[in-house]
Scaffold this motif. Structure first.
Motif: not given
Length: 187
Positions: A41-54
């Protein structure tokens, strides 16, 4: 004789069980399945919204949940599971969730929730007290990478919530409550 309503109910219950179940296995195997879901899920989120990783890396903690939801005309229900990650201690707290509500709609949806806790108090309160919130309006028609859905981002005080639809066909506007609690078997 099996009616269409009975057949629909059986199909929906089978879908809910399959989507909201963490499967079989011992405690360690179930925990591993939840961690695998969290990472996907985190991988999907980071692909859709890269700023969420930080955002997640800077937060005191975050949670990821898998949920299956059904809406039959005037009633909505769902169940799921997930994990809260304390970024300071690196501790995982395994949790369950359930939801129920009323409103207009029809459909079945398998979706994921990512919560980013912006304060340690918000994270600890979530773990210790659970959390209930409500209100939902969405549309989804998705299978794998085909179709589309309305996905969102919401802010609840010191928590940012992201939703990602995995699969389903749903059109619903409901008022519902969602309850989260610690899974005593897995902690």
């Amino acid at each position: 004789m099996i009616t269409q309503k009975t057949l629909f109910t059986v199909i929906v219950l089978t879908f809910l069980t399959a989507c909201a179940s963490m499967g079989t296995g011992n405690k360690a195997e179930k925990q591993q399945q939840i961690i695998k879901m969290k990472n996907e899920v985190l991988t999907q989120l980071y692909q859709k919204k890269p700023d969420t990783r930080d955002q997640i890396n800077a937060a005191p903690g975050y949670a990821v949940f898998s949920n299956a939801n059904i809406n039959l005309i005037f009633m909505a229900a769902g169940t799921g599971y997930g994990v809260v990650k304390n970024m300071k201690t690196k501790k995982n707290t395994y949790m369950n969730m359930a939801e129920g509500g009323i409103g207009l709609g029809l459909g079945v949806k398998d979706y994921r929730i990512v919560m980013v806790f912006h304060t340690e108090n918000a994270m600890n309160s979530f773990i210790n007290n659970g959390w209930t919130f409500g209100g939902n309006a969405d549309a989804a028609a998705k299978a794998g990478d085909k179709g589309g859905s309305v996905e969102g981002e919401a802010y609840y005080g010191d928590v940012t919530v992201y939703t990602l639809t995995e699969a389903g066909l749903a059109l619903q506007a409901t008022i519902k409550g969602t309850k989260f609690w610690v899974d005593k078997e897995l902690n």
